[in-house]
Scaffold this motif. Sequence first.
Motif, PDB file in Angstrom:
ATOM      1  N   GLY A 195      45.601  50.838  48.295  1.00  0.00           N
ATOM      2  CA  GLY A 195      44.690  49.830  48.826  1.00  0.00           C
ATOM      3  C   GLY A 195      45.126  48.420  48.487  1.00  0.00           C
ATOM      4  N   LEU A 196      44.460  47.445  49.056  1.00  0.00           N
ATOM      5  CA  LEU A 196      44.789  46.039  48.809  1.00  0.00           C
ATOM      6  C   LEU A 196      44.410  45.606  47.397  1.00  0.00           C
ATOM      7  CD1 LEU A 196      45.614  43.156  49.712  1.00  0.00           C
ATOM      8  CD2 LEU A 196      43.307  42.890  50.655  1.00  0.00           C
ATOM      9  N   TRP A 197      43.260  46.063  46.920  1.00  0.00           N
ATOM     10  CA  TRP A 197      42.732  45.547  45.654  1.00  0.00           C
ATOM     11  C   TRP A 197      43.400  46.255  44.478  1.00  0.00           C
ATOM     12  CZ3 TRP A 197      41.237  41.492  47.656  1.00  0.00           C
ATOM     13  CH2 TRP A 197      40.501  41.463  48.841  1.00  0.00           C
ATOM     14  N   THR A 198      44.034  45.477  43.623  1.00  0.00           N
ATOM     15  CA  THR A 198      44.849  46.024  42.534  1.00  0.00           C
ATOM     16  C   THR A 198      44.182  45.921  41.166  1.00  0.00           C
ATOM     17  OG1 THR A 198      45.980  43.883  42.449  1.00  0.00           O
ATOM     18  CG2 THR A 198      47.032  45.656  43.726  1.00  0.00           C
ATOM     19  N   SER A 199      43.227  45.039  41.017  1.00  0.00           N
ATOM     20  CA  SER A 199      42.480  44.924  39.762  1.00  0.00           C
ATOM     21  C   SER A 199      41.135  44.297  40.060  1.00  0.00           C
ATOM     22  CB  SER A 199      43.247  44.080  38.728  1.00  0.00           C
ATOM     23  OG  SER A 199      43.346  42.729  39.146  1.00  0.00           O
ATOM     24  N   LEU A 200      40.157  44.583  39.198  1.00  0.00           N
ATOM     25  CA  LEU A 200      38.819  44.019  39.367  1.00  0.00           C
ATOM     26  C   LEU A 200      38.265  43.723  37.986  1.00  0.00           C
ATOM     27  CD1 LEU A 200      36.058  45.053  41.833  1.00  0.00           C
ATOM     28  CD2 LEU A 200      35.494  44.875  39.397  1.00  0.00           C
ATOM     29  N   GLU A 201      37.917  42.465  37.773  1.00  0.00           N
ATOM     30  CA  GLU A 201      37.388  42.020  36.481  1.00  0.00           C
ATOM     31  C   GLU A 201      36.067  41.303  36.700  1.00  0.00           C
ATOM     32  OE1 GLU A 201      38.657  39.079  32.738  1.00  0.00           O
ATOM     33  OE2 GLU A 201      39.968  39.293  34.491  1.00  0.00           O
ATOM     34  N   VAL A 202      35.103  41.608  35.842  1.00  0.00           N
ATOM     35  CA  VAL A 202      33.802  40.942  35.873  1.00  0.00           C
ATOM     36  C   VAL A 202      33.611  40.216  34.548  1.00  0.00           C
ATOM     37  CG1 VAL A 202      31.303  41.203  36.098  1.00  0.00           C
ATOM     38  CG2 VAL A 202      32.822  42.703  37.408  1.00  0.00           C
ATOM     39  N   VAL A 203      33.320  38.909  34.622  1.00  0.00           N
ATOM     40  CA  VAL A 203      33.044  38.132  33.417  1.00  0.00           C
ATOM     41  C   VAL A 203      31.586  37.673  33.451  1.00  0.00           C
ATOM     42  CG1 VAL A 203      35.426  37.376  33.161  1.00  0.00           C
ATOM     43  CG2 VAL A 203      33.832  35.969  34.481  1.00  0.00           C
ATOM     44  N   ALA A 204      31.014  37.489  32.266  1.00  0.00           N
ATOM     45  CA  ALA A 204      29.606  37.103  32.193  1.00  0.00           C
ATOM     46  C   ALA A 204      29.379  35.712  32.781  1.00  0.00           C
ATOM     47  CB  ALA A 204      29.121  37.157  30.744  1.00  0.00           C
ATOM     48  N   ALA A 205      30.262  34.785  32.470  1.00  0.00           N
ATOM     49  CA  ALA A 205      30.111  33.417  32.972  1.00  0.00           C
ATOM     50  C   ALA A 205      31.456  32.721  32.909  1.00  0.00           C
ATOM     51  CB  ALA A 205      29.087  32.643  32.142  1.00  0.00           C
ATOM     52  N   THR A 206      31.651  31.799  33.830  1.00  0.00           N
ATOM     53  CA  THR A 206      32.840  30.962  33.820  1.00  0.00           C
ATOM     54  C   THR A 206      32.540  29.703  34.607  1.00  0.00           C
ATOM     55  OG1 THR A 206      35.237  30.919  34.141  1.00  0.00           O
ATOM     56  CG2 THR A 206      33.929  31.879  35.913  1.00  0.00           C
ATOM     57  N   GLY A 207      33.437  28.735  34.495  1.00  0.00           N
ATOM     58  CA  GLY A 207      33.248  27.526  35.287  1.00  0.00           C
ATOM     59  C   GLY A 207      33.438  27.803  36.758  1.00  0.00           C
ATOM     60  N   SER A 208      34.625  28.313  37.118  1.00  0.00           N
ATOM     61  CA  SER A 208      34.956  28.585  38.515  1.00  0.00           C
ATOM     62  C   SER A 208      35.918  29.763  38.580  1.00  0.00           C
ATOM     63  CB  SER A 208      35.591  27.350  39.159  1.00  0.00           C
ATOM     64  OG  SER A 208      36.286  27.679  40.337  1.00  0.00           O
ATOM     65  N   THR A 209      35.556  30.797  39.319  1.00  0.00           N
ATOM     66  CA  THR A 209      36.472  31.936  39.472  1.00  0.00           C
ATOM     67  C   THR A 209      37.732  31.516  40.214  1.00  0.00           C
ATOM     68  OG1 THR A 209      35.304  32.647  41.483  1.00  0.00           O
ATOM     69  CG2 THR A 209      34.643  33.672  39.394  1.00  0.00           C
ATOM     70  N   ASN A 210      37.624  30.572  41.149  1.00  0.00           N
ATOM     71  CA  ASN A 210      38.811  30.096  41.847  1.00  0.00           C
ATOM     72  C   ASN A 210      39.795  29.444  40.879  1.00  0.00           C
ATOM     73  OD1 ASN A 210      38.162  30.889  44.516  1.00  0.00           O
ATOM     74  ND2 ASN A 210      38.870  28.925  45.318  1.00  0.00           N
ATOM     75  N   SER A 211      39.294  28.575  40.017  1.00  0.00           N
ATOM     76  CA  SER A 211      40.163  27.895  39.059  1.00  0.00           C
ATOM     77  C   SER A 211      40.800  28.889  38.100  1.00  0.00           C
ATOM     78  CB  SER A 211      39.367  26.849  38.278  1.00  0.00           C
ATOM     79  OG  SER A 211      38.901  25.828  39.136  1.00  0.00           O
ATOM     80  N   ASP A 212      40.007  29.837  37.628  1.00  0.00           N
ATOM     81  CA  ASP A 212      40.527  30.814  36.682  1.00  0.00           C
ATOM     82  C   ASP A 212      41.610  31.686  37.318  1.00  0.00           C
ATOM     83  OD1 ASP A 212      38.686  29.807  34.938  1.00  0.00           O
ATOM     84  OD2 ASP A 212      37.376  31.565  34.937  1.00  0.00           O
ATOM     85  N   LEU A 213      41.360  32.152  38.525  1.00  0.00           N
ATOM     86  CA  LEU A 213      42.328  33.039  39.173  1.00  0.00           C
ATOM     87  C   LEU A 213      43.583  32.267  39.564  1.00  0.00           C
ATOM     88  CD1 LEU A 213      42.513  36.012  39.845  1.00  0.00           C
ATOM     89  CD2 LEU A 213      41.566  35.534  42.106  1.00  0.00           C
ATOM     90  N   ALA A 214      43.433  31.041  40.008  1.00  0.00           N
ATOM     91  CA  ALA A 214      44.596  30.228  40.364  1.00  0.00           C
ATOM     92  C   ALA A 214      45.479  29.972  39.139  1.00  0.00           C
ATOM     93  CB  ALA A 214      44.156  28.900  40.977  1.00  0.00           C
TER      94      ALA A 214
END
Length: 287
Positions: free
Chosen positions: A33-52
């Motif tokens: 499948g396309l999705w290779t990993s999945l992580e859930v965090v309680a809180a963060t500033g921005s998931t876009n910034s973190d993933l980038a």
Amino acid sequence: MTPPHAPDSRWSDLDRPPLNTAALRRGIVVPGGLWTSLEVVAATGSTNSDLAARAAALPEGAVLIAEEQTAGRGRLDRTWSAPARSGLFFSVLLRPGPDVPATRWGWLPLLAGVAAATGLARAAGVDMSLKWPNDLLVTVKGEERKTGGILAERAGDDAVVLGIGINVSLNAEELPVPAAGSLGLANAVSTDRDPLLRAVLRALEKWYTDWRAADGDPAACGLQEAYAAGCATLGRQVRAELPGGTSVTGEALALDGDGRLVLATRDGQRHPVSAGDIVHLRPSDSD
């Protein structure tokens, strides 16, 4: 052990339980499948910034989800905030090349809009529509309301991070602005975030896979037609507020092959709009 009623307990709001990370991984991260990993965090500033920031070390298909975003961003650097576990706030890492020319990567946020709208319509039982370029709309008490948005950002030369934010269970008092909405306020048959997230990710995988197989051609894979069919902007009188402070008012006629919104003004001119804020005008609104 923290008592269940304590403010910092992950179960402090029983109407908004945490996502089931293990079950989501079993359902989404599958061989081939396309999705290779999945992580859930309680809180963060921005998931876009973190993933980038981590993109160089991750394979395509990484999914990062936050139960709460404290500095979520939308288009034009607008903020996106909501109570913890009241919505879906996540980002995915995609590497479209070399199959897809970079000139067609601009279709990715529109593709994500189609995927989110179709996935949520099935899983939540709510009529969804799209406001160009990347707002998700629902109807609340007869009015169009924004319940979600999409932000695409480049991460290096070969990757794109797609961020999606969806208001799921927000009530009227929790809305960031009066014009916002949520699936709950639109009378969704379910606000269980686990199946909603699975539905959106599966729809996103299907559309992305088809688009990439067509070398990013939006017509060949049906994306251009699907977006137009679900777009509430087309056929309306709109005002496009453009970068630099100018604006164009006219009828939204079509999407061109680059995903631009084509406006017809009263003088008979056609104006392709590639970026800007779109305001849906009522018949009584003047130019």
